[in-house]
Write a protein that holds these residues in place. Structure first.
Motif, PDB file in Angstrom:
ATOM      1  N   ARG A 194      44.475  43.221  42.953  1.00  0.00           N
ATOM      2  CA  ARG A 194      44.166  43.336  41.527  1.00  0.00           C
ATOM      3  C   ARG A 194      44.922  42.295  40.706  1.00  0.00           C
ATOM      4  O   ARG A 194      44.330  41.581  39.894  1.00  0.00           O
ATOM      5  CB  ARG A 194      44.499  44.746  41.036  1.00  0.00           C
ATOM      6  CG  ARG A 194      44.094  45.006  39.578  1.00  0.00           C
ATOM      7  CD  ARG A 194      44.470  46.428  39.183  1.00  0.00           C
ATOM      8  NE  ARG A 194      44.038  46.765  37.845  1.00  0.00           N
ATOM      9  CZ  ARG A 194      42.861  47.281  37.520  1.00  0.00           C
ATOM     10  NH1 ARG A 194      41.973  47.508  38.481  1.00  0.00           N
ATOM     11  NH2 ARG A 194      42.547  47.574  36.281  1.00  0.00           N
ATOM     12  N   TRP A 195      46.230  42.179  40.932  1.00  0.00           N
ATOM     13  CA  TRP A 195      46.980  41.256  40.085  1.00  0.00           C
ATOM     14  C   TRP A 195      46.783  39.804  40.489  1.00  0.00           C
ATOM     15  O   TRP A 195      46.790  38.913  39.636  1.00  0.00           O
ATOM     16  CB  TRP A 195      48.459  41.651  40.014  1.00  0.00           C
ATOM     17  CG  TRP A 195      49.317  41.364  41.207  1.00  0.00           C
ATOM     18  CD1 TRP A 195      49.725  42.266  42.147  1.00  0.00           C
ATOM     19  CD2 TRP A 195      49.911  40.115  41.576  1.00  0.00           C
ATOM     20  NE1 TRP A 195      50.522  41.654  43.078  1.00  0.00           N
ATOM     21  CE2 TRP A 195      50.663  40.337  42.755  1.00  0.00           C
ATOM     22  CE3 TRP A 195      49.885  38.831  41.035  1.00  0.00           C
ATOM     23  CZ2 TRP A 195      51.367  39.329  43.394  1.00  0.00           C
ATOM     24  CZ3 TRP A 195      50.585  37.819  41.675  1.00  0.00           C
ATOM     25  CH2 TRP A 195      51.327  38.071  42.836  1.00  0.00           C
ATOM     26  N   THR A 196      46.587  39.531  41.781  1.00  0.00           N
ATOM     27  CA  THR A 196      46.359  38.130  42.172  1.00  0.00           C
ATOM     28  C   THR A 196      45.007  37.643  41.656  1.00  0.00           C
ATOM     29  O   THR A 196      44.886  36.511  41.184  1.00  0.00           O
ATOM     30  CB  THR A 196      46.426  37.948  43.693  1.00  0.00           C
ATOM     31  OG1 THR A 196      45.519  38.856  44.335  1.00  0.00           O
ATOM     32  CG2 THR A 196      47.830  38.199  44.215  1.00  0.00           C
ATOM     33  N   ALA A 197      43.983  38.497  41.751  1.00  0.00           N
ATOM     34  CA  ALA A 197      42.658  38.115  41.261  1.00  0.00           C
ATOM     35  C   ALA A 197      42.669  37.936  39.744  1.00  0.00           C
ATOM     36  O   ALA A 197      42.041  37.017  39.203  1.00  0.00           O
ATOM     37  CB  ALA A 197      41.627  39.163  41.666  1.00  0.00           C
ATOM     38  N   THR A 198      43.393  38.816  39.053  1.00  0.00           N
ATOM     39  CA  THR A 198      43.484  38.700  37.597  1.00  0.00           C
ATOM     40  C   THR A 198      44.250  37.451  37.210  1.00  0.00           C
ATOM     41  O   THR A 198      43.898  36.759  36.240  1.00  0.00           O
ATOM     42  CB  THR A 198      44.165  39.944  36.994  1.00  0.00           C
ATOM     43  OG1 THR A 198      43.488  41.122  37.445  1.00  0.00           O
ATOM     44  CG2 THR A 198      44.130  39.899  35.481  1.00  0.00           C
ATOM     45  N   PHE A 199      45.302  37.134  37.967  1.00  0.00           N
ATOM     46  CA  PHE A 199      46.039  35.906  37.671  1.00  0.00           C
ATOM     47  C   PHE A 199      45.161  34.678  37.875  1.00  0.00           C
ATOM     48  O   PHE A 199      45.243  33.717  37.102  1.00  0.00           O
ATOM     49  CB  PHE A 199      47.298  35.787  38.536  1.00  0.00           C
ATOM     50  CG  PHE A 199      48.010  34.482  38.337  1.00  0.00           C
ATOM     51  CD1 PHE A 199      48.800  34.276  37.222  1.00  0.00           C
ATOM     52  CD2 PHE A 199      47.848  33.433  39.242  1.00  0.00           C
ATOM     53  CE1 PHE A 199      49.434  33.057  37.012  1.00  0.00           C
ATOM     54  CE2 PHE A 199      48.481  32.219  39.043  1.00  0.00           C
ATOM     55  CZ  PHE A 199      49.273  32.033  37.925  1.00  0.00           C
TER      56      PHE A 199
END
Length: 676
Positions: A370-375
């Motif tokens: 979730r956070w890597t894709a959002t970044f």
């Protein structure tokens, strides 16, 4: 009857089946003066009407006409003749009549807009629901009551349309604290001199059977700092909750016409001529090609406005396009260049649709998905935004605040000078684009991309030609235990996902606070005097993959200075930046390298290298590191920041990477860093 000149004779249709050779024909027509001497040729006349007048600015674009060349590609026997001026696409010449060529009116098809909205409301999924908690409580706004010609106090839950356009140099009679009450009286706006584009937008609202419209300079008191900041920090609420955003894509400023509202403000083709026994038409560039050259697509504020809108109506001089979460629709139904609709839909897809897709993927992936894709999405948006223009340097954060609010809310985090707090370790590693044009924006801190003018981007990982062969390099090991920030208030801690290597950050989700001072970033880290290393005297250029959404990357040239150890062995690099090469003796202030985080470098074999018969050392690793001394191994790349001390506080100069074994040979110390 006019006949084609010898050059244009090759562009005519041929008998029988389509010829691949004539379809691929490319011709050079020389400069504009050369083309003007051949006006007896109908095709040359048509081409002349498609390119800008000599020495004049191309209407509604940033391109300036010069003594460049006019060229064409293709033929009437194939998909048409594509016309270029100084490599800028100007449109298509075709024998296929455009839709509506026989129409007696150039006005918009208002019933079609109503049908698109109705279908969307009744049958399309609303991806704004992905961030439902942020929008469950309406906010107070001011709207234009179009029939009553006045301002009204309203709520974001009302049914209203919004506008997205370039202010430009048009004179605007803005709403202020002094005149707002007067403008709430019925008929008050009829006494205000409104720019043509806003008058046309109000007319369109009426034609659609709607009542309310939101326009920034009328619906925000421009001298009310508190209200202005509140509205700016909630731009995502305003645009996402509007029924439809009217995008004046081909308008240069607020004084321009909104195409299609008034008769004669648009046409479906530029001109036509008769040749080869048929009419041929000069067609405007299609949407994607047209949009890339518009003033609208060069401006900073308009970037987030269209991204934050659930539905957009793009109005141009030749067509009307509607895009929502589920589809892209065109008024004429005309098909353009191959895959243009798909490319445009991906490029102009709103942020909520993109986050909804990320949300679905993150539910089936590892905890860090979730956070890597959002970044990745954040990185791609920062890159695009940094290439745009703003009239005022103080607007850099404001014009991006809606985007950072949405992304931060998606990760249950806040933003700090444009950086998302929960992924601050990654956000700090932005890279300057063209180092020759970068300079400070003193309104914001040096550690944020907002504190500099010019293009910035994020790398997908280390500078390797084949970085796609390795797993995501966005997973870092932070070497900073605690970040704290301070501006006009006491220090407060910043919660990050990398503190525990899990997505466990919890934050208030409050929008970024308005402050009069520059935000300070305080943390404890290991530092080393830059005098202990040697930098190459010349820049090197290597290839690097820019971080993009959904694992998309594209390679570009990156300028660096190599780092050498005491034995003159290459052990890392610093990104090129103004002042990077100032020697410690020449620098006005003391400079140090600060250790921020470690990047993983796995032992995965490189399939592309193997296919091409290359060793692992054949990629950029052997350029950036002496691989005989500094071996590849996990977590061997240390992300460093070069800072310059100014009293008790420091400013960022640039970032880079150094091999951990080289770093361990330096004399280092642990100290408190206060970055401004």
């Amino acid at each position: 009857m006019d006949r084609p000149c010898g050059l244009c004779q090759t562009l005519g249709p041929t008998e029988g089946s389509r010829s691949a050779t004539t379809d691929d024909v490319q011709l050079d027509y020389g400069t504009l003066p050369h083309l003007e001497t051949r006006q007896e040729c109908p095709i040359c006349r048509l081409i002349l009407k498609m390119v800008p007048s000599n020495g004049l600015r191309i209407p509604n674009t940033m391109v300036t006409a010069a003594q460049g060349h006019v060229s064409t590609a293709g033929s009437l026997n194939g998909a048409g003749i594509r016309v270029f001026y100084d490599s800028t696409y100007q449109g298509l010449i075709t024998s296929v009549p455009p839709v509506n060529t026989t129409s007696k009116t150039s006005s918009l098809m208002f019933h079609l807009i109503k049908d698109w909205i109705k279908e969307c409301e009744n049958h399309h999924q609303d991806d704004v629901s992905t961030l439902a908690p942020r929008y469950e409580h309406p906010i107070d706004i001011i709207l234009i009551d179009v029939p009553d010609q006045r301002l009204v106090r309203a709520s974001s839950s009302w049914r209203f349309l919004a506008t997205s356009y370039v202010w430009g140099k048009a004179a605007l009679e803005t709403t202020t604290t002094a005149n707002r009450r007067a403008r709430e009286q019925r008929g008050a706006l009829s006494k205000v001199i409104l720019p043509q584009l806003i008058l046309d937008a109000m007319s369109l609202v009426s034609q659609l059977g709607e009542r309310y419209l939101w326009v920034d300079f009328l619906c925000i008191e421009q001298d009310n700092f508190a209200q202005k900041h509140s509205q700016i920090s909630q731009m995502d609420v305003i645009y996402s909750q509007s029924l439809l955003t009217l995008v004046a894509l081909s308008s240069e400023d607020a004084g321009s016409f909104l195409p299609g509202i008034q008769e004669g403000t648009r046409s479906f083709f530029k001109a036509k001529e008769y040749v080869f026994g048929r009419y041929i038409y000069a067609i405007y560039p299609r949407l994607l090609e047209f949009s890339e050259a518009t003033v609208y697509e060069s401006r900073g504020w308009t970037f987030q406005e269209r991204l934050l809108s659930r539905r957009c109506l793009f109005l141009t001089e030749c067509d009307m396009y509607y895009i929502c979460h589920s589809r892209l629709s065109c008024e004429t139904g005309a098909k353009s260049a191959e895959r243009e609709e798909e490319i445009f839909e991906n490029k102009f897809r709103n942020i909520f649709s993109q986050l909804a897709q990320l949300d679905r993927f993150s539910q089936i992936g590892p905890h860090w998905t979730r956070w890597t894709a959002t970044f990745r999405l954040y990185a791609s948006l920062v890159h695009e935004y940094s290439k745009r223009e703003l009239s005022y340097d103080t607007d850099v954060i404001n014009a991006f605040s809606g985007i950072s609010a949405v992304l931060g809310h998606f990760l249950h985090s806040s933003s700090l000078s444009g950086l998302i707090e929960c992924v601050l370790d990654n956000c700090l590693l932005w890279v300057p684009g063209n180092s020759n044009t970068h300079c400070r924006n003193l309104n914001f801190p040096s550690w944020s991309w907002a504190g500099w003018r010019g293009e910035v981007f994020y790398l997908n990982g280390p500078l390797y030609a084949y970085s796609a062969a390795y797993r995501s390099q966005l997973i870092l090991k932070s070497l900073v235990d605690k970040f704290e920030t301070q501006s006009m208030s006491p220090l407060r801690p910043i919660l990050r996902v990398l503190q525990h290597q899990e997505n466990s950050a919890i934050a208030s989700g409050e929008p970024e606070k308005a402050t009069k001072g520059i935000e300070l970033l305080s943390f404890e880290a290991t530092t080393a005097d830059i005098a202990q290393i040697n930098l190459s005297s010349r820049e090197s250029v290597v290839r690097g993959d820019i971080c993009g959404p959904s694992n998309e990357t594209h390679s570009r040239s990156v300028r660096i200075f190599k780092i050498m150890d005491a034995n003159q062995q290459t052990c890392g690099y610093l990104h090129s930046f103004p002042g990077t090469l100032i020697s410690p003796a020449s620098a006005q202030n003391h400079r140090e390298l600060v250790a921020l985080s470690l990047s993983e470098l796995g032992e995965t074999r490189n399939p592309l290298a193997l296919i091409r018969g290359r060793s692992m050392e054949s990629d950029n690793y052997s350029i950036l590191f002496d691989h005989t001394t500094f071996k590849r191994k996990s977590w061997c790349l240390l992300n460093i920041m070069l800072v310059e001390w100014k009293g008790s506080e420091a400013e960022r100069v640039t970032i880079g990477q150094i091999h951990i074994d080289a770093w361990n040979t330096l004399s280092a110390q642990r100290k408190c860093i206060r970055l401004i």
